[in-house]
Design an enzyme around this catalytic site. Structure first.
Site, PDB file in Angstrom:
ATOM      1  NE  ARG A 164      -3.363  -3.698  -1.191  1.00  0.00           N
ATOM      2  CZ  ARG A 164      -2.898  -4.500  -0.239  1.00  0.00           C
ATOM      3  NH1 ARG A 164      -1.601  -4.694  -0.112  1.00  0.00           N
ATOM      4  NH2 ARG A 164      -3.733  -5.123   0.574  1.00  0.00           N
ATOM      5  CE1 TYR A 176      -6.850  -7.261  -6.701  1.00  0.00           C
ATOM      6  CE2 TYR A 176      -6.867  -8.531  -4.661  1.00  0.00           C
ATOM      7  CZ  TYR A 176      -6.699  -7.331  -5.325  1.00  0.00           C
ATOM      8  OH  TYR A 176      -6.386  -6.198  -4.620  1.00  0.00           O
ATOM      9  NE  ARG A 203      -3.678  -2.143   2.735  1.00  0.00           N
ATOM     10  CZ  ARG A 203      -3.454  -3.279   3.380  1.00  0.00           C
ATOM     11  NH1 ARG A 203      -2.276  -3.477   3.976  1.00  0.00           N
ATOM     12  NH2 ARG A 203      -4.384  -4.221   3.453  1.00  0.00           N
ATOM     13  CG  HIS A 252      -6.771  -8.779   1.559  1.00  0.00           C
ATOM     14  ND1 HIS A 252      -7.006  -9.199   0.253  1.00  0.00           N
ATOM     15  CD2 HIS A 252      -6.505  -7.451   1.468  1.00  0.00           C
ATOM     16  CE1 HIS A 252      -6.881  -8.168  -0.570  1.00  0.00           C
ATOM     17  NE2 HIS A 252      -6.583  -7.106   0.144  1.00  0.00           N
TER      18      HIS A 252
END
Length: 285
Positions: free
Chosen positions: A226, A258, A133, A249
Site C-alpha cells: 500500500r 509519502y 488494505r 485517508h
C-alpha cells in the site's frame, strides 16, 4: 464479566463499530479486569492507569497497542458504565513518527513474477494496484470488480468509509484467468471453502513466501504494498489530493508522509552545496 461484556458488545454494535474493533475492545477490557481481579464497575482511572503502565513498562507493548487499550477503556467507562472522569487522566501515548517502508518498482515486479499461483498473484496485484488494505482485499466480492467502469468498489474501508479505486488492465486480465480456474462465489478470494473469505494470516504468509522467492531482503507486508502504491503514484506526478482519495485517508496530513520517501520530491530539490558548485564554476570562467 458476562453482563458487562454483553453491554459493551451491544453499545459497540449500536454505534456501528466494526467486528474487528468490537473484538479488540472486548479483549482489552477482559484483560484489564483479569489483571486486577476485580469487577470493572468497582474500578476507575487509577486502576486503568496502573494497567497501562504495566503494559508499557513490563509487557513493552507497541504504542499502537497501548492506544487501542486506552480507546477501549475510555469507551467502556464513559459509554457503557456512564462514569464521568477527565479523559486527560488516561492519555494516549505520543506516537513516534516513522517513515513508511516501500519497495521500488523493480522490486514489486520481482515480487509479482516470483508468485506462480494465479490466486496469490491476483491478491498481490489487487493490493498494490489499488493501494488496498489487507482487510479490504479480503472482504472483496466478485460484484465489486467493475470491469465496465474499470474500477474496484471498496465497500467497507477503515472507519466504515466506502470508496472506488482504479482497476488495472493487467489485474483485470489476471482476475479473468483466476475466475476461470477458481470460480469464486460469495467472496472474490475465498478461503478453505467458498463461503468464507481467505484468512488474513494466509495472505501475510503468502506475501512473505513470495518476497523470499523473489530474493527481497526487505520485510514485505500488505501495508508495504500500500505504501509502495502511494509512493510510486507520487513519483510519477499524481496529485497528492487524488492519492488521498484513493487511499481513503481522512486528512491530507496522513498522505503527506509519502513526500518524505518519494524519489521525485527529493530529486526536484537542489542541494545548496550544488548552488555553491555552480557559482564556483562561473567564477573560474
Amino acid at each position: 464479566m458476562g453482563e458487562m461484556r454483553d453491554r459493551l458488545e451491544q453499545e459497540l454494535k449500536l454505534r456501528g463499530y466494526s467486528p474487528r474493533t468490537l473484538k479488540a475492545y472486548v479483549y482489552a477490557v477482559h484483560n484489564f479486569v483479569k489483571y486486577h481481579k476485580r469487577p470493572a464497575e468497582q474500578m476507575g482511572v487509577a486502576e486503568a492507569r496502573a494497567y497501562l503502565l504495566y503494559l508499557i513498562r513490563e509487557k513493552q507493548v507497541a504504542s499502537s497497542t497501548a492506544t487501542q487499550v486506552v480507546c477501549a477503556l475510555r469507551f467502556f467507562y464513559t459509554k457503557v458504565l456512564k462514569l464521568s472522569f477527565d479523559l486527560e487522566d488516561l492519555p494516549f501515548q505520543k506516537r513516534r513518527r516513522t517513515l513508511p517502508s516501500v519497495l521500488t518498482e523493480k522490486e514489486v515486479s520481482s515480487l509479482l513474477e516470483a508468485e506462480l499461483n494465479v490466486k496469490h498473484r491476483a491478491i498481490l496485484m489487487a493490493m498494490y494496484s489499488g493501494g488496498l488494505r489487507l482487510q479490504e482485499v479480503i472482504q472483496l466480492r466478485p460484484k465489486d470488480i467493475d470491469s465496465a467502469g474499470m474500477r474496484i468498489h471498496i465497500r467497507n474501508g477503515k472507519g466504515g468509509k466506502a470508496r472506488y479505486v482504479m482497476l488495472s488492465f493487467i489485474l483485470l486480465d489476471t482476475l479473468r484467468d483466476y475466475f476461470k480456474r477458481y470460480k469464486p462465489g460469495k467472496w472474490l478470494f475465498y478461503g478453505r471453502t467458498p463461503d468464507e473469505p481467505i484468512n488474513s494470516r494466509s495472505v501475510q504468509r503468502m506475501i512473505q513466501e513470495a518476497a523470499a522467492a523473489a530474493g527481497l531482503r526487505k520485510h514485505v507486508t500488505p501495508h508495504v504494498l500500500r505504501h509502495s502504491f502511494a509512493t510510486h503514484l507520487l513519483d510519477r506526478g499524481t496529485n497528492l489530493r487524488y492519492i488521498q482519495e484513493l487511499l481513503g485517508h481522512r486528512s491530507i496530513k496522513t498522505t503527506m508522509i509519502y513526500t518524505h520517501v518519494s524519489r521525485r520530491a527529493l530529486t526536484e530539490v537542489v542541494s545548496p552545496l550544488d548552488w555553491l558548485g555552480s557559482c564556483a564554476k562561473e567564477l573560474r570562467k
